[in-house]
Motif scaffolding. Sequence first.
Motif, PDB file in Angstrom:
ATOM      1  N   LYS A 102       5.098  13.615  -1.764  1.00 51.68           N
ATOM      2  CA  LYS A 102       4.717  13.766  -0.442  1.00 51.68           C
ATOM      3  C   LYS A 102       4.505  15.306  -0.146  1.00 51.68           C
ATOM      4  CE  LYS A 102       7.630  10.062   1.453  1.00 51.68           C
ATOM      5  NZ  LYS A 102       8.868   9.567   3.317  1.00 51.68           N
ATOM      6  N   PRO A 103       3.341  15.502   0.215  1.00 51.87           N
ATOM      7  CA  PRO A 103       2.561  16.559   0.796  1.00 51.87           C
ATOM      8  C   PRO A 103       3.685  17.699   1.583  1.00 51.87           C
ATOM      9  CG  PRO A 103       1.385  15.323   2.008  1.00 51.87           C
ATOM     10  CD  PRO A 103       1.765  14.217   0.725  1.00 51.87           C
ATOM     11  N   ASN A 104       3.947  19.100   1.534  1.00 47.02           N
ATOM     12  CA  ASN A 104       4.171  19.744   2.827  1.00 47.02           C
ATOM     13  C   ASN A 104       3.614  19.786   4.201  1.00 47.02           C
ATOM     14  OD1 ASN A 104       6.251  20.426   0.734  1.00 47.02           O
ATOM     15  ND2 ASN A 104       5.310  22.181  -0.137  1.00 47.02           N
ATOM     16  N   GLY A 105       2.041  19.446   3.786  1.00 49.56           N
ATOM     17  CA  GLY A 105       1.572  19.466   5.092  1.00 49.56           C
ATOM     18  C   GLY A 105       0.518  20.666   4.873  1.00 49.56           C
ATOM     19  N   GLY A 106       0.164  20.739   6.423  1.00 49.03           N
ATOM     20  CA  GLY A 106      -1.089  22.128   6.423  1.00 49.03           C
ATOM     21  C   GLY A 106      -2.716  21.032   5.729  1.00 49.03           C
ATOM     22  N   THR A 107      -3.215  21.684   6.153  1.00 54.87           N
ATOM     23  CA  THR A 107      -5.235  20.820   5.951  1.00 54.87           C
ATOM     24  C   THR A 107      -5.049  21.071   4.469  1.00 54.87           C
ATOM     25  OG1 THR A 107      -6.358  23.616   6.253  1.00 54.87           O
ATOM     26  CG2 THR A 107      -5.611  21.620   8.095  1.00 54.87           C
ATOM     27  N   SER A 108      -4.897  22.061   3.685  1.00 53.95           N
ATOM     28  CA  SER A 108      -4.868  22.175   2.257  1.00 53.95           C
ATOM     29  C   SER A 108      -2.910  22.512   1.541  1.00 53.95           C
ATOM     30  CB  SER A 108      -5.787  23.181   2.265  1.00 53.95           C
ATOM     31  OG  SER A 108      -6.659  23.703   2.523  1.00 53.95           O
ATOM     32  N   PRO A 109      -2.596  21.085   1.454  1.00 60.28           N
ATOM     33  CA  PRO A 109      -1.268  21.683   1.073  1.00 60.28           C
ATOM     34  C   PRO A 109      -0.991  21.314  -0.727  1.00 60.28           C
ATOM     35  CG  PRO A 109      -1.999  19.050   1.674  1.00 60.28           C
ATOM     36  CD  PRO A 109      -2.453  20.014   1.809  1.00 60.28           C
ATOM     37  N   PHE A 110      -1.879  20.597  -1.389  1.00 61.93           N
ATOM     38  CA  PHE A 110      -1.736  21.306  -2.601  1.00 61.93           C
ATOM     39  C   PHE A 110      -2.720  21.815  -3.219  1.00 61.93           C
ATOM     40  CE2 PHE A 110      -2.797  15.855  -1.405  1.00 61.93           C
ATOM     41  CZ  PHE A 110      -1.215  15.539  -1.743  1.00 61.93           C
ATOM     42  N   TYR A 147       1.168  -1.034   0.107  1.00 56.71           N
ATOM     43  CA  TYR A 147       0.614  -0.297   0.540  1.00 56.71           C
ATOM     44  C   TYR A 147       0.980   1.414  -0.424  1.00 56.71           C
ATOM     45  CZ  TYR A 147      -3.911   2.935   1.407  1.00 56.71           C
ATOM     46  OH  TYR A 147      -4.897   4.459   1.359  1.00 56.71           O
ATOM     47  N   ARG A 148       1.908   1.488   0.828  1.00 57.18           N
ATOM     48  CA  ARG A 148       2.919   2.603   1.229  1.00 57.18           C
ATOM     49  C   ARG A 148       3.321   2.426  -0.079  1.00 57.18           C
ATOM     50  NH1 ARG A 148       4.109   1.694   6.128  1.00 57.18           N
ATOM     51  NH2 ARG A 148       5.298  -0.083   5.711  1.00 57.18           N
ATOM     52  N   ALA A 149       3.473   1.741  -0.886  1.00 60.99           N
ATOM     53  CA  ALA A 149       5.043   1.606  -2.283  1.00 60.99           C
ATOM     54  C   ALA A 149       3.897   2.497  -3.416  1.00 60.99           C
ATOM     55  CB  ALA A 149       5.315   0.270  -2.222  1.00 60.99           C
ATOM     56  N   LEU A 150       2.970   1.726  -3.135  1.00 58.41           N
ATOM     57  CA  LEU A 150       1.692   2.018  -4.357  1.00 58.41           C
ATOM     58  C   LEU A 150       1.016   3.517  -4.088  1.00 58.41           C
ATOM     59  CD1 LEU A 150       0.492   1.273  -6.815  1.00 58.41           C
ATOM     60  CD2 LEU A 150      -2.038   0.349  -5.186  1.00 58.41           C
ATOM     61  N   ARG A 151       1.107   3.866  -2.542  1.00 57.89           N
ATOM     62  CA  ARG A 151       0.921   5.407  -2.837  1.00 57.89           C
ATOM     63  C   ARG A 151       1.702   6.873  -3.302  1.00 57.89           C
ATOM     64  NH1 ARG A 151       1.383   6.230   3.369  1.00 57.89           N
ATOM     65  NH2 ARG A 151       3.790   6.455   3.233  1.00 57.89           N
ATOM     66  N   ASP A 152       3.380   6.046  -2.545  1.00 54.98           N
ATOM     67  CA  ASP A 152       4.779   7.058  -2.704  1.00 54.98           C
ATOM     68  C   ASP A 152       4.547   7.039  -4.388  1.00 54.98           C
ATOM     69  OD1 ASP A 152       5.295   7.189  -0.258  1.00 54.98           O
ATOM     70  OD2 ASP A 152       6.287   6.212   0.311  1.00 54.98           O
ATOM     71  N   LYS A 153       4.391   5.939  -5.370  1.00 52.66           N
ATOM     72  CA  LYS A 153       4.828   5.888  -6.346  1.00 52.66           C
ATOM     73  C   LYS A 153       3.828   6.973  -7.260  1.00 52.66           C
ATOM     74  CE  LYS A 153       4.612   2.234 -10.407  1.00 52.66           C
ATOM     75  NZ  LYS A 153       3.933   1.017 -11.073  1.00 52.66           N
ATOM     76  N   PHE A 154       2.320   6.996  -6.549  1.00 56.50           N
ATOM     77  CA  PHE A 154       1.699   8.230  -7.231  1.00 56.50           C
ATOM     78  C   PHE A 154       1.163   9.235  -6.455  1.00 56.50           C
ATOM     79  CE2 PHE A 154       0.388   3.688  -9.302  1.00 56.50           C
ATOM     80  CZ  PHE A 154       0.159   4.055 -10.908  1.00 56.50           C
TER      81      PHE A 154
END
Length: 395
Positions: A376-384, A366-373
């Motif tokens: 990693k966000p910078n943090g906060g409630t609206s990182p993207f 699961y972790r590998a698939l998540r990191d593939k796509f």
Amino acid sequence: MNKITLIITLLINFLFYVLGNIIPKSKTTWIFGAWYGQKYNDNPKAFFKYVNEHHKQNIKTVWITKSSDVINEVQKAGCIAYHEKSLLGIWHQLRATKVIICQSLHDDVFSPCIGKKTQVIQLWHGIPLKKIMFDAFSEKTEQKNIFGRFVDYLSPYNEHRNDIVISTSTLTQTTLAQAFRVEKEQVLTCGFPRNDVFFEKANKAEKGPFKCIYMPTFRGGIASECDLFEAYGFDLKTIESQLIKNNIELTLRMHPVNKPPVQIVEEIKNSAVIKLDAGNDIYQSINQYDCLITDYSSIYFDFLLSNKPIVFAPFDLDEYKTRERSLYFEFEDVTLKPYCYSWNEIVERLISLKEASIDDEYKNEYRALRDKFHEKPNGGTSPFSAKLFGYLNSQ
């Protein structure tokens, strides 16, 4: 539309196009549109809300639509919305310095008003599993007669144009650059604004039920032509008793043409733990669920950010692999096992997950698939949204 009416329309639209290229732009005016001008949702909605909530004093945001219902919805939220061909709608489109969409310029807004000095920001609507855009279009060009070439000459605004495309990782950056035929440098790896929801605290009672949602991909046919229920052992009474016994709730969210058979719909109306959801925007509630069940829907790419379990139920996998040859990835390479091939297997898997029976192998995959796509966000409630805004505001 006859030729005379078409020519008149083309000339009027071309006039707007000329105006769009000569009228000075307002650096603080951004317009938004989505889903053929018919909906207020997806990445443009999430980013629209973010800018309104955090940067309203510096940026004027205007939602452009073809729907009066959407106008009412946006205005009730205290924001600005206009019909794409209203006077104010046209004026803001002519003046905007940026236009934010998720389909195409000529689908989501009134493209004749969007001049070359207006930056087109393509937020798209998901990480693609199947090939999209120019990867899916035929490379063959149709030979047009003189009138057809004349129509094309007067409608340059109908050509696909995307100055910035957003992606979620280095892998999807490459995929989307190819699909949209843009340079890789034009694809920003900032993540999808709609996925900010996974970084907001969900309102959930500590001892509430284990909430699951079933979201199969769209299928091109009516329910009787793609039965995902009775054909795979969906017996409501049996399933309901198991769900009640284990304190599990199941929500079925289907495409309108793929809804369950009528008798199942009627039975579900009286169920305490199984319900149908036909809401407009799934991202208003997706973070409330503890588990996603799907087959080939790309929403699972987004759900990976929740760090909650995903159950893959590709009932017709062999048929799907035969039918869908134009894929970016092999299904088995970008999904998580064990697969469930019947509703009995789904229920057994849900009970197991509810009891927190998740092995280390599944967690690692699961972790590998998540990191593939996903970067990693910078943090906060609206990182993207914050990352996207920072980039666009600096342009």
